[in-house]
Design a protein around this motif. Structure first.
Motif: not given
Length: 214
Positions: A9-12, A42-45, A70-75, A91-96
């Motif tokens: 997705c965008a920010a993960n 994410g594509i824009s983290v 719980a331990g997730h960190q955006s990447t 998530a969307s056509r933008e990320e695709r």
């Protein structure tokens, strides 16, 4: 054999890690004994963040995937991520579209979540059945399933934007899981619950394909 799935997705921080958690939970509860490798990016983290509060509230604390959620960190996504996975779900056509520009060769195995599920609902055609029969000497794979979905593109009617969109209306497309991270908690929760149902359906579709040769 490992089945490798990547959610983007965008920010993960919301959609993709939540989708990954749902699939991780489903595969952990599965009885097929297959090994799944499930990641999200994410594509824009801009900087690392945990999964958002609303998404975490929908994760069962007793589920097999709760600890990893719980331990997730955006990447931020890297080129290597696109080569290391059999199926990529955005998530969307933008990320695709962004991923296709990053690595054009991944187009055939990259789908939005709603696109993948819609394509997977199609009853197999005779040509698909014949091809499966011709490959009976090799076990069904997730890469093969991605190829099957890709072959159905253009032959399956997907949800389309209809009517005129007013300037003040939402730009969300029915083929996308919209970014509602900053919307009301009610809408945020509703969209994530819909995504959870779709990921569960996707897992069922993948499982049926992978068990076809069992």
């Amino acid at each position: 054999m490992s089945h490798r799935v990547l959610f983007v997705c965008a920010a993960n921080v919301c959609r993709s890690p939540f989708m990954a958690t749902v699939l991780d939970d489903e595969t952990s509860r599965g009885s097929d004994g297959a090994r799944w490798e499930i990641r999200s990016r994410g594509i824009s983290v801009v900087r690392s963040h945990p999964m958002c509060r609303v998404a975490m509230s929908l994760v069962d604390p007793g589920s097999p995937a709760a600890a990893s959620a719980a331990g997730h960190q955006s990447t931020q996504i890297a080129h290597a991520d696109l080569e290391d996975h059999d199926l990529i779900i955005t998530a969307s056509r933008e990320e695709r579209a962004r991923l296709a520009r990053m690595r054009p060769s991944t187009r055939q195995r990259t789908f939005t979540l709603k696109e993948a599920v819609a394509l997977g609902r199609v009853v197999p055609e005779q040509g698909e059945l014949r091809r499966s029969a011709g490959e009976a000497d090799s076990a069904p794979s997730l890469a093969g399933y991605a190829d099957l979905l890709d072959q159905r593109r253009g032959r399956v009617v997907l949800p389309q934007q209809t009517g005129l969109r007013l300037p003040w209306s939402s730009p969300n497309d029915p083929r996308d899981v919209p970014d509602v991270h900053h919307d009301s908690a009610r809408r945020h929760t509703r969209v994530l619950k819909e995504s959870r149902d779709l990921v569960r359906e996707l897992y069922g579709q993948m499982s049926r394909h992978l068990s076809a040769g069992a």
